[in-house]
Design an enzyme around this catalytic site. Structure first.
Site, PDB file in Angstrom:
ATOM      1  N   HIS A  52      14.199  -3.715 -11.537  1.00 37.81           N
ATOM      2  CA  HIS A  52      12.863  -3.183 -11.245  1.00 37.81           C
ATOM      3  C   HIS A  52      12.735  -1.712 -11.695  1.00 37.81           C
ATOM      4  O   HIS A  52      11.834  -1.394 -12.479  1.00 37.81           O
ATOM      5  CB  HIS A  52      12.522  -3.366  -9.769  1.00 37.81           C
ATOM      6  N   GLU A  80      13.913   5.445  -0.596  1.00 43.22           N
ATOM      7  CA  GLU A  80      13.287   4.490   0.319  1.00 43.22           C
ATOM      8  C   GLU A  80      14.230   3.330   0.633  1.00 43.22           C
ATOM      9  O   GLU A  80      14.306   2.888   1.772  1.00 43.22           O
ATOM     10  CB  GLU A  80      12.001   3.960  -0.338  1.00 43.22           C
ATOM     11  N   ASP A  81      14.956   2.861  -0.357  1.00 45.24           N
ATOM     12  CA  ASP A  81      15.681   1.589  -0.209  1.00 45.24           C
ATOM     13  C   ASP A  81      17.199   1.696  -0.175  1.00 45.24           C
ATOM     14  O   ASP A  81      17.883   0.683  -0.080  1.00 45.24           O
ATOM     15  CB  ASP A  81      15.292   0.636  -1.365  1.00 45.24           C
ATOM     16  N   ASP A 265     -17.705  -8.484 -28.868  1.00 44.83           N
ATOM     17  CA  ASP A 265     -16.436  -7.788 -29.052  1.00 44.83           C
ATOM     18  C   ASP A 265     -15.258  -8.587 -28.505  1.00 44.83           C
ATOM     19  O   ASP A 265     -14.251  -8.023 -28.110  1.00 44.83           O
ATOM     20  CB  ASP A 265     -16.486  -6.389 -28.431  1.00 44.83           C
TER      21      ASP A 265
HETATM   22 MN    MN Z   1       9.193   0.254  -6.965  1.00 42.91          MN
END
Ligand code: MN
Length: 496
Positions: A52, A80-81, A265
């Site tokens: 990620h 955070e993780d 278009d």
């Molecule tokens: Mn993320």
């Protein structure tokens, strides 16, 4: 959408603006650190978590961001993780990168309570405040969201809907505002796919069928245009066809009773030439070759869109009399259209010129209101010179200094110049709201009409329908020309 494994080497290779040796080392170090920190964490898809941040970093590199922003992209989920902290990141990578990571962590951390409208409002508010602190944070957040949307199928259906909704309401307009067309289109299509699967399928199918039919004569047009330009001594840098993204097509189809033949278009032929002069020459040559459709020439070079978009669009009767749109632009305008504000980083190092040099031609007569935002950017860039550090500082200080954003209770954003009053806010909503205003609630507190609006405030205008006319005294404190002229008109009418 399939999730594929990616490597740090791929990220390095995908830099539109390749970093120097130190920059590459920084990115590799950030990867090593994030890789170790995330350990054997997994995503909902079962993939190792590190894919990620790697994917986020790759998106950032692709749109032209520099090594430091890409490094921050690699580190964005670490505090955070994982058990690693911001202060460790600051020690290892310096305050600039750790502040970007902190900004992203903050954007994600606040828990939302209340109604859907309140969520939307709070999201907007946070994004604008983050933008004021460091616009790179918002760009990283967009890249993060894009990868989350690309892998949304792995989440529970109710989560998919919530995230797709939030993406459509918050992230798509912000990507649009920052002019990052590439990310805007993909985010919009992915959200649309989850929110309205049936409509998505329908529009996609229609588009594919029609494109197949159009392909032949678009190819023919590309060859013919290239030849016509050559005959006049213009060598196009690139000519290619580009299909409209599915969600925009859907919006247009709705306007035209779902008749795809009225969407001119659906596929556009893009002609990229050397400079502005060649853009106009090219327009002439194209019109000599193909008859233009009346009223369909849009000169966004002399009249850029509010987000800075520049190009000339014209709809012509192409090969076999088939209707098609031609878009003419320089390479800079092209990068600007695809990568928006991110293109700044690209051009900053490529050329020793500020981005204003390609943001707006110098001597254009432009509708003032339309490009106020662009002009603000232009002005401070002029004062700042070309140093990237100064540019960043300028974004922090001036982007929101000259420009504030306040919100209606329903979450609509009202953009005002610094020092604007509540009355300016009222007139910005609607002339009638201005005329009938008697007071206001700012963030829930009763306030007078001459109160100065501050960034991020939620303002509710209190109206009195029986009020005869606006007060001429308001002219002493209103800042916007729109409010001034509306008040004057009403007051004059009263006196005659
Ligand atoms: Mn993320």
């Amino acid at each position: 959408m399939k999730q594929t494994e990616i490597t740090i080497d791929e990220v390095i290779k995908s830099f539109k603006n390749p970093p120097n040796h130190d920059g590459e080392k920084l990115v590799r170090n950030a990867f090593e650190f994030a890789h170790k920190a995330h350990g054997d964490q997994k995503r909902a898809s079962g993939m190792p978590y590190i894919h990620h941040p790697l994917s986020t970093a790759k998106i950032l590199a692709t749109i032209g961001m520099d090594a430091r922003t890409v490094a921050a992209g690699l580190l964005h989920d670490v505090p955070e993780d994982t058990s690693e902290t911001l202060s460790t990141i600051s020690k290892k990578f310096g305050p600039d990168i750790s502040q970007m990571v902190e900004g992203i962590t903050k954007l994600g951390r606040i828990k939302l309570r209340g109604t859907k409208e309140e969520h939307k409002l709070e999201n907007w508010r946070r994004m604008f405040l983050a933008m004021g602190a460091d616009i790179r944070t918002v760009i990283i957040k967009l890249a993060d969201r894009l990868h989350n949307m690309q892998t949304l199928e792995h989440l529970r259906p109710d989560k998919r809907i919530r995230i797709a909704n939030e993406t459509m309401e918050i992230y798509v307009p912000i990507a649009n505002r920052l002019g990052i067309g590439e990310i805007r289109s993909e985010l919009a299509d992915l959200s649309f796919m989850y929110l309205q699967p049936e409509e998505y399928k329908k529009a996609k199918l229609l588009s594919e069928e029609k494109l197949k039919e159009k392909e032949l004569y678009v190819d023919k047009a590309i060859i013919e245009i290239e030849q016509s330009l050559k005959n006049e001594g213009i060598h196009a840098k690139d000519i290619h066809g580009r299909a409209k993204n599915i969600q925009s097509l859907h919006m247009k189809l709705q306007k035209h009773d779902m008749d795809i033949n009225r969407v001119f278009d659906l596929i556009a032929v893009r002609v990229i030439v050397k400079d502005v002069a060649e853009c106009y020459e090219t327009l002439g040559i194209v019109h000599k070759k193909y008859r233009p459709m009346i009223g369909r020439i849009k000169d966004y070079i002399s009249l850029p869109k509010p987000n800075g978009y520049q190009s000339i669009h014209t709809t012509v009767f192409g090969p076999d009399g088939r209707v098609m749109e031609i878009q003419i632009r320089t390479q800079k305008m092209h990068d600007e259209a695809e990568f928006g504000i991110a293109a700044h980083w690209l051009y900053e190092t490529k050329k020793k010129k500020g981005w204003r040099s390609y943001f707006l031609p110098k001597e254009t007569e432009v509708d003032k209101k339309e490009v106020e935002w662009v002009k603000q950017l232009q002005e401070w860039q002029e004062d700042l010179g070309n140093n990237p550090e100064e540019f960043m500082e300028g974004l922090k200080v001036d982007f929101l200094k000259n420009h504030i954003f306040a919100f209606t209770p329903l979450g609509d954003i009202i953009e005002l110049p610094e020092g604007a009053s509540v009355i300016d806010f009222a007139y910005a909503i609607h002339t009638d709201v201005g005329h009938t205003a008697t007071g206001a609630k700012i963030d829930g507190k009763m306030s007078s009409l001459d109160s100065v609006v501050r960034n991020g405030q939620i303002i509710e205008i209190i109206k009195d329908k029986n009020r005869p006319s606006p007060n001429a005294d308001w002219l002493n404190f209103v800042k916007t020309s729109h409010a001034k002229s509306a008040i004057r008109r009403a007051v004059n009418k009263e006196n005659t």
